[in-house]
Design an enzyme around this catalytic site. Structure first.
Site, short mmCIF file in Angstrom:
data_model
loop_
_atom_site.label_atom_id
_atom_site.label_comp_id
_atom_site.label_asym_id
_atom_site.label_seq_id
_atom_site.Cartn_x
_atom_site.Cartn_y
_atom_site.Cartn_z
N HIS A 157 43.89 147.12 18.74
CA HIS A 157 42.54 147.33 18.22
C HIS A 157 41.84 148.40 19.04
O HIS A 157 41.98 148.46 20.26
CB HIS A 157 41.74 146.02 18.28
N GLU A 172 32.11 122.03 -4.03
CA GLU A 172 32.80 121.22 -5.04
C GLU A 172 33.98 121.96 -5.68
O GLU A 172 34.86 121.33 -6.24
CB GLU A 172 31.81 120.82 -6.14
N ARG A 191 35.74 116.83 2.94
CA ARG A 191 35.38 118.19 2.50
C ARG A 191 34.87 118.94 3.74
O ARG A 191 33.70 118.86 4.09
CB ARG A 191 34.31 118.12 1.41
#
EC number: 2.1.2.13
Length: 662
Positions: free
Chosen positions: A106, A436, A620
């Site tokens: 980098h 969802e 979740r």
């Protein structure tokens, strides 16, 4: 034993990396590069030509993470993967193909200046030192442990091109010393200090606009950062574009307005602090490279004339259209944008109780209306505004089974019309997707770019919300391929004051915490659907809104075409745990005596609570790598604090309701 490598490379430093590997005795099984873009000024050496001359197999696929390419790379059985200025992110499956690891070179001293165009950015920011870093690759860009670094001094006269030459030389030296040690397995790794990390996005030609109100030193740094072979810094002279290739700072500005021509020989322009002599430049994209004095003549400049650049007059506020402005996200976001001072908010909703506090602000414009009815107002304001947020949606689980067609009509059909207006008028849309959409995904952390979106059978109507949102996500993505500027954000269980209303909870149409608080307020048992074992990651609305505001700000265009989870993975708790913490704080609250005794917890089946067609999700949890990388954002507010704020708001609301009814 020879180490086998697969290399991903582009640019001069790609060539430097390939040469260094060959000199260190590595076997290069294949090189992956990019086809040159005809729109780009390719001033750098060609990886393709080098590989052809060296007889190295070369490929330039559109998607190197595609399963077909993954399998071909696995068959090569590489010990190492190396990335040298390759422009696409290598996915986790690809990184895992290397038996001994994947490494990237980098062009900065990490952890500073992660991201794109670091050589340009360090000049823009007036840095005096940069360098190159060899680090292990992980899924998050430029964030893996460091193996070696080499510093490079930035001289006051350096341009992006001269600095690139220095970085190329430093890269060669670093790789010459490091690659043999890496092959022997004796090169130590040091974790990056995240507290020192900074991230910068891609630069575009528009970023070269000269703002004469800024100090001359900053404008000088901008000129040298984007001078040839880059597009150049520029300003407007009447209807003509003046591109500046070289400049120098001169002390003082004679007290003149920024942008004023102080002299034509040399061509000297007043800045917010000191002044800038324009040494060389050109008129328009096809003009000749000329000295500043001749440019002044060609452009008809005289002493006292004014050049136009950024902020040459009062800065116009960015116009943001928020549909559903009275909702939970809409009202908090409006407050945040108005407080910022750079935005003008236009909003529509069917009510205004949550935004009464904002109506006195002269930069807040509200119309009460329905997006399904007021189509002319809607289209006009999409055309008028710069950024559009269609926040209108039915987003409470009980409605997914109770009114599935209404969910589809509002959440998909009405919002599709808004998206098409954005396409028609070329407006940026920031669309609220949802956590969802991940459905019953089995990944431990849900990743925007890799996780599968898994839903249940057709007879489980609760999934109509998820698939309506997902389908619109896909439509927006497809429009994005045709030029629509968009960002999709996925909130993960945001909570806070004004989340819902207790009246909504009374008919079951509210989020979980509001429902739980209603039971405490009314002295009824807290109902835990299926025992409350389902886990969610709860996010404080202040954390969430800060991330969303940064998406709207869209610094350096880094959010364009991106999907961003906004959640707090550290605030994971089951619904039962949420209820227990809520109860603990309720019992300790100063208003506790105003409410009935606690009636206990009661476990209920999901079918009896939500009706037929419901199906729940065990967990979740978001990956927030994109939010960290694109927004420099990290949630900081603990769940306990969020619960306390939310509880306090609803307890006071309950007392106001009681007083109103008395």
């Amino acid at each position: 034993m020879t180490s086998k490598a697969v290399v991903f490379a582009y640019h001069d430093i790609g060539c430097t990396g390939i040469e260094a590997l060959l000199n260190a005795g590595y076997e290069i099984a294949a090189v992956f590069t990019h086809a040159d873009d005809p729109r780009e000024n390719t001033f750098y050496a060609s990886v393709a030509r080098l590989c052809a001359e060296r007889g190295i197999p070369l490929h330039a696929p559109e998607d190197v993470n595609h399963p077909l390419w993954l399998e071909r790379i696995r068959q090569l059985r590489p010990d190492f993967l190396f990335s040298f200025y390759y422009r696409r992110l290598l996915g986790a499956e690809l990184l895992a193909c290397a038996a001994r690891g994947a490494y990237n070179l980098h062009g900065s001293l990490l952890p500073r200046y992660r991201g794109r165009a670091p050589a340009n950015w360090v000049l823009v920011n007036g840095e005096t030192q940069t360098g190159v870093t060899l680090h292990r690759m992980i899924e998050r860009a430029d964030a893996g442990p460091i193996l070696a670094q080499q510093a490079v001094a930035i001289d006051p006269e350096d341009t992006a091109l001269s600095l690139h030459g220095k970085l190329r030389k430093a890269a060669g030296a670093l790789l010459r010393d490091s690659l043999p040690l890496l092959a022997l397995g004796v090169l130590p790794e040091v974790e990056q200090d995240e507290s020192q990390a900074s991230h910068f996005g891609r630069r575009t030609p528009a970023d070269g606009l000269l703002d004469w109100h800024r100090p001359a030193r900053q404008l000088y740094d901008l000129v040298r950062a984007v001078t040839q072979p880059y597009p150049g810094a520029f300003c407007q002279v009447g209807e003509q574009k003046l591109i500046v290739w070289s400049a120098e700072v001169v002390a003082g500005n004679h007290g003149r307005e920024p942008g004023s021509v102080l002299s034509c020989d040399p061509l000297r322009i007043a800045c917010g602090e000191d002044s800038l002599v324009l040494r060389f430049g050109q008129r328009g994209e096809r003009g000749l490279y000329l000295a500043g004095t001749q440019l002044a003549t060609e452009l008809g400049l005289v002493e006292g004339a004014r050049l136009r650049g950024a902020a040459s007059g009062p800065q116009r506020r960015t116009r943001v259209l928020i549909l559903g402005v009275n909702g939970f996200i809409g009202n908090h976001l409006s407050e945040r944008l108005l407080r910022d001072g750079r935005y003008e908010v236009h909003g529509m909703d069917i009510g205004s109780d949550a935004i009464e506090r904002l109506k006195a602000d002269p930069h807040f414009h509200f119309v009460e209306g329905d997006i399904g009815i007021h189509s002319e107002w809607l289209e006009y304001h999409v055309k008028k505004c710069d950024v559009v947020l269609p926040l209108v949606a039915i987003a409470t689980p009980i409605e997914y089974t109770r009114n599935p067609l209404r969910v589809f009509e509002l959440d998909f059909e009405e919002n599709l019309r808004i998206v098409r207006y954005c396409v028609k008028y070329g407006k940026r849309v920031v669309f609220p997707s949802t956590s969802e959409v991940y459905g019953m995904c089995q990944d431990p952390d849900f990743d925007e770019d890799r996780s599968n979106l898994v839903v249940g059978p057709i007879n489980k109507q609760r999934w109509i919300y998820s698939v309506s949102k997902q389908l619109l996500d896909r439509v927006i993505w497809a429009y994005g391929q045709q030029g629509l500027r968009f960002t999709l954000f996925r909130p993960f269980n945001w909570m806070g004051p004004r989340l819902d209303r207790l009246d909504s909870a009374r008919i079951g149409s509210s989020r979980a915490i509001t429902q739980l608080i209603l039971h405490l307020v009314e002295g009824t048992p807290i109902r835990l659907v299926d025992g409350g074992a389902q886990k969610r990651c709860f996010t404080d609305v202040d954390d969430g809104i800060e991330a969303l505001a940064r998406i709207i700000d869209n610094r350096d265009g880094r959010c364009d075409g991106q999907i961003v989870n906004i959640g707090n993975p550290d605030n994971e708790a089951s619904i039962r745990q949420l209820g227990e913490e809520l109860l603990r704080q309720f019992e300790a609250h100063p208003l506790r005596a105003q409410f009935p005794p606690f009636a206990g917890f009661r476990e209920v089946e999901s079918r009896s609570f939500y009706g037929d067609g419901y199906q729940d999700v065990a967990h979740r949890k978001p990956s927030i790598d994109n939010a960290r990388r694109l927004l420099d954002w990290q949630p900081t507010i603990e769940l306990r604090e969020t619960i306390g704020k939310t509880l306090d708001f609803f307890l006071h609301e309950a007392l106001r309701e009681r007083e109103a009814q008395a």
